[in-house]
Motif scaffolding. Sequence first.
Motif, PDB file in Angstrom:
ATOM      1  N   ILE A  76      -5.951   0.532  -0.121  1.00  0.00           N
ATOM      2  CA  ILE A  76      -6.173   1.939  -0.164  1.00  0.00           C
ATOM      3  C   ILE A  76      -6.966   2.236  -1.471  1.00  0.00           C
ATOM      4  O   ILE A  76      -7.365   3.334  -1.509  1.00  0.00           O
ATOM      5  N   HIS A  77      -6.685   1.292  -2.326  1.00  0.00           N
ATOM      6  CA  HIS A  77      -7.828   1.601  -3.571  1.00  0.00           C
ATOM      7  C   HIS A  77      -8.927   0.588  -3.845  1.00  0.00           C
ATOM      8  O   HIS A  77      -9.869   1.005  -4.227  1.00  0.00           O
ATOM      9  N   HIS A  78      -9.009  -0.369  -2.848  1.00  0.00           N
ATOM     10  CA  HIS A  78     -10.132  -1.212  -2.900  1.00  0.00           C
ATOM     11  C   HIS A  78     -11.057  -0.771  -2.157  1.00  0.00           C
ATOM     12  O   HIS A  78     -12.472  -0.801  -2.536  1.00  0.00           O
ATOM     13  N   ASP A  79     -10.941  -0.299  -0.780  1.00  0.00           N
ATOM     14  CA  ASP A  79     -12.136   0.280  -0.102  1.00  0.00           C
ATOM     15  C   ASP A  79     -11.498   1.504   0.634  1.00  0.00           C
ATOM     16  O   ASP A  79     -10.656   1.497   1.824  1.00  0.00           O
ATOM     17  N   VAL A  80     -11.622   2.812   0.046  1.00  0.00           N
ATOM     18  CA  VAL A  80     -10.824   3.752   0.488  1.00  0.00           C
ATOM     19  C   VAL A  80     -11.324   4.540   1.861  1.00  0.00           C
ATOM     20  O   VAL A  80     -10.692   5.270   2.613  1.00  0.00           O
ATOM     21  N   ARG A  81     -12.722   3.985   2.283  1.00  0.00           N
ATOM     22  CA  ARG A  81     -13.340   4.485   3.565  1.00  0.00           C
ATOM     23  C   ARG A  81     -12.829   3.571   4.611  1.00  0.00           C
ATOM     24  O   ARG A  81     -13.367   3.797   5.857  1.00  0.00           O
ATOM     25  N   ASP A  82     -12.358   2.465   4.371  1.00  0.00           N
ATOM     26  CA  ASP A  82     -12.043   1.563   5.427  1.00  0.00           C
ATOM     27  C   ASP A  82     -11.161   2.109   6.437  1.00  0.00           C
ATOM     28  O   ASP A  82     -10.137   2.889   6.001  1.00  0.00           O
ATOM     29  N   PRO A  83     -11.263   2.085   7.953  1.00  0.00           N
ATOM     30  CA  PRO A  83     -10.396   2.635   8.665  1.00  0.00           C
ATOM     31  C   PRO A  83      -8.831   2.196   8.706  1.00  0.00           C
ATOM     32  O   PRO A  83      -7.708   3.074   8.365  1.00  0.00           O
ATOM     33  N   ASN A 142       0.808  -1.450  -0.011  1.00  0.00           N
ATOM     34  CA  ASN A 142       0.037  -0.121  -0.015  1.00  0.00           C
ATOM     35  C   ASN A 142       0.977   1.288  -0.090  1.00  0.00           C
ATOM     36  O   ASN A 142       0.553   2.288  -0.545  1.00  0.00           O
ATOM     37  N   LEU A 143       1.922   1.135   0.610  1.00  0.00           N
ATOM     38  CA  LEU A 143       2.993   2.184   0.646  1.00  0.00           C
ATOM     39  C   LEU A 143       3.298   2.453  -1.126  1.00  0.00           C
ATOM     40  O   LEU A 143       3.404   3.709  -1.453  1.00  0.00           O
ATOM     41  N   ALA A 144       3.777   1.324  -1.644  1.00  0.00           N
ATOM     42  CA  ALA A 144       4.010   2.039  -3.140  1.00  0.00           C
ATOM     43  C   ALA A 144       2.819   2.145  -3.971  1.00  0.00           C
ATOM     44  O   ALA A 144       3.023   3.180  -4.782  1.00  0.00           O
ATOM     45  N   THR A 145       1.727   1.655  -3.788  1.00  0.00           N
ATOM     46  CA  THR A 145       0.469   2.134  -4.353  1.00  0.00           C
ATOM     47  C   THR A 145       0.322   3.688  -4.323  1.00  0.00           C
ATOM     48  O   THR A 145      -0.003   4.521  -5.123  1.00  0.00           O
ATOM     49  N   GLY A 146       0.281   4.009  -2.979  1.00  0.00           N
ATOM     50  CA  GLY A 146       0.195   5.377  -2.689  1.00  0.00           C
ATOM     51  C   GLY A 146       1.185   6.257  -3.164  1.00  0.00           C
ATOM     52  O   GLY A 146       0.888   7.347  -3.601  1.00  0.00           O
ATOM     53  N   LEU A 147       2.652   6.120  -2.935  1.00  0.00           N
ATOM     54  CA  LEU A 147       3.407   6.829  -3.631  1.00  0.00           C
ATOM     55  C   LEU A 147       3.514   6.845  -5.062  1.00  0.00           C
ATOM     56  O   LEU A 147       3.941   7.912  -5.883  1.00  0.00           O
ATOM     57  N   ALA A 148       2.799   6.070  -5.902  1.00  0.00           N
ATOM     58  CA  ALA A 148       2.750   5.929  -7.212  1.00  0.00           C
ATOM     59  C   ALA A 148       1.809   6.829  -7.781  1.00  0.00           C
ATOM     60  O   ALA A 148       1.962   7.066  -8.996  1.00  0.00           O
ATOM     61  N   ARG A 166     -10.824  10.409  -6.367  1.00  0.00           N
ATOM     62  CA  ARG A 166     -11.612   9.362  -7.099  1.00  0.00           C
ATOM     63  C   ARG A 166     -11.146   8.937  -8.312  1.00  0.00           C
ATOM     64  O   ARG A 166     -10.929   7.755  -8.501  1.00  0.00           O
ATOM     65  N   ARG A 167     -10.239   9.779  -9.101  1.00  0.00           N
ATOM     66  CA  ARG A 167      -9.696   9.261 -10.389  1.00  0.00           C
ATOM     67  C   ARG A 167      -8.691   7.916  -9.774  1.00  0.00           C
ATOM     68  O   ARG A 167      -8.254   7.145 -10.670  1.00  0.00           O
ATOM     69  N   ARG A 168      -7.804   8.051  -8.940  1.00  0.00           N
ATOM     70  CA  ARG A 168      -7.084   7.105  -8.475  1.00  0.00           C
ATOM     71  C   ARG A 168      -7.608   5.687  -7.970  1.00  0.00           C
ATOM     72  O   ARG A 168      -6.551   4.919  -7.693  1.00  0.00           O
ATOM     73  N   ILE A 169      -8.771   5.563  -7.800  1.00  0.00           N
ATOM     74  CA  ILE A 169      -9.059   4.485  -7.155  1.00  0.00           C
ATOM     75  C   ILE A 169      -9.001   3.492  -8.180  1.00  0.00           C
ATOM     76  O   ILE A 169      -9.180   3.520  -9.386  1.00  0.00           O
ATOM     77  N   HIS A 170      -8.673   2.220  -7.982  1.00  0.00           N
ATOM     78  CA  HIS A 170      -8.211   0.961  -8.636  1.00  0.00           C
ATOM     79  C   HIS A 170      -9.247   0.896  -9.686  1.00  0.00           C
ATOM     80  O   HIS A 170     -10.421   0.489  -9.465  1.00  0.00           O
ATOM     81  N   ARG A 171      -8.997   0.652 -10.796  1.00  0.00           N
ATOM     82  CA  ARG A 171     -10.057   0.136 -11.716  1.00  0.00           C
ATOM     83  C   ARG A 171     -10.650  -1.132 -11.417  1.00  0.00           C
ATOM     84  O   ARG A 171     -11.796  -1.164 -11.933  1.00  0.00           O
ATOM     85  N   LYS A 172     -10.037  -2.093 -10.719  1.00  0.00           N
ATOM     86  CA  LYS A 172     -10.690  -3.154 -10.453  1.00  0.00           C
ATOM     87  C   LYS A 172     -11.932  -3.024  -9.611  1.00  0.00           C
ATOM     88  O   LYS A 172     -12.972  -3.537  -9.734  1.00  0.00           O
TER      89      LYS A 172
END
Length: 455
Positions: free
Chosen positions: A418-425, A223-229, A445-451
């Motif tokens: 962090i892309h699958h469920d952005v509202r999860d704590p 998730n760190l890699a995903t967020g920094l990307a 919203r644009r960054r939410i995973h397309r899957k």
Amino acid sequence: MTRYLLISRSAEYETRLRRLLRAKLEALPGEYLAFGPDETLAQLRGTPRVALLGPLLNFTESKAIAAALQERHPGIGLIVVREQRSDLEDWVDGMAIHAVLSPEATDQTTVDLINRLEEWLVTHGKLPPVDDEPDEAPEEETPGPEATGLGAFGLDALDDDDALLDEPEEPEAEEDSPEDDEDAEDAEDRWILPVPLDDDIRSEVIAVVAPKGGQGKTTTAINLATGLAEVAPNSVVLVDADVQFGDIAHALNLDPHYSLADVASAGDDEMALKALFTHHEDDFFVVPAPPSPELADDIDAAALGAMLRNLATMFRYVIVDTTPGLGEHALAALENATDGVFVTNMTVPSLRALRKEFELLLDLDILPSNRHVVMNFMDKSGGLLQKDAEEIMGAKVDVLVPRSGAVVFASNQGVPVIHHDVRDPAAKALRELVQRIEPSAAPSRRRIHRKARTQ
């Protein structure tokens, strides 16, 4: 039939490529280029699908022959064979080529690159598919043409009637399937390259460590890699340095062609390295762990450290998921890290183990200057408060990640939470960790995973 073309002044390289590609290769000596590209291509007998230009061709020659090949054979794949030099980027920017290959690349790397380029050209409709042909007889057993002066070589095996009769039957046409689309997408991902790093950008190497297994270290690294990307697309690489049992490829549902063992042994050839990365659709690259534990013996700590230093010259962020504990590979990662993310949970044994880890790293003088402590699986029913945990491990907690079923669910789906469920704590807490390192990494919203969007 001609499938591959080599134009080169290196007889040694031509001999090597003939051994690899046999009768599918047609070679033209680079000396023809003195008469211009048209005269050179007038010697060509077949219709090549991929052309290799070099070694020992200069920029002007390569650019001219590349343009002539593209005009005569639209859709042809072009590979420049050239060692890495400071002006390599000028070559890439100055002509329409698909890849650069080191003449010192291994046989396997050379063949893989050619095959992958041809596959990419077919899946993108630039070339028609062809049937794979049976291997031709070795060159020395094939009666060849008389080579006079600068005469062309090769391809006479297919002039033999028996060879033509042995060609496989034309396969029946098949309708496109979802698997075809996935293959095309995968091929496209493999041709995405890291974004060149500006000279004034300082790279950060972030080691994600934990004294014990099962602390959520890999989830944190992913998730760190995903967020920094999100703020540095295609300038983040995630290295799975859990050399025996790393599972980042599985956690991200990837099917990599190469692993850490290949990358660590590739040396400092930047172009060869770029061909070994696995691209993730969230715009970062992955260097997965070896597919089998016994391959870990091929990766020594010094090679891992050298690889990380090399990656730091290519990427804005290098994220390293380490082996639990402080083995030689984890220490190699920490020695080269600018940041350390230390992951633990709310149990007394884990907290004490992390305290010992801090003490040892201080003694060794390799505790990264930027330290982030992540308390994972936070659960108030465990009988410990945050202040109790901080007292036990002797350090302040920076990020509290609550226990969440969404993390497990996302992992089973092969998607960063962090892309699958952005509202999860838990996702919000991991986002907080990302923003400690890069404050501008706010979710959008644009960054939410397309899957996730298609579910």
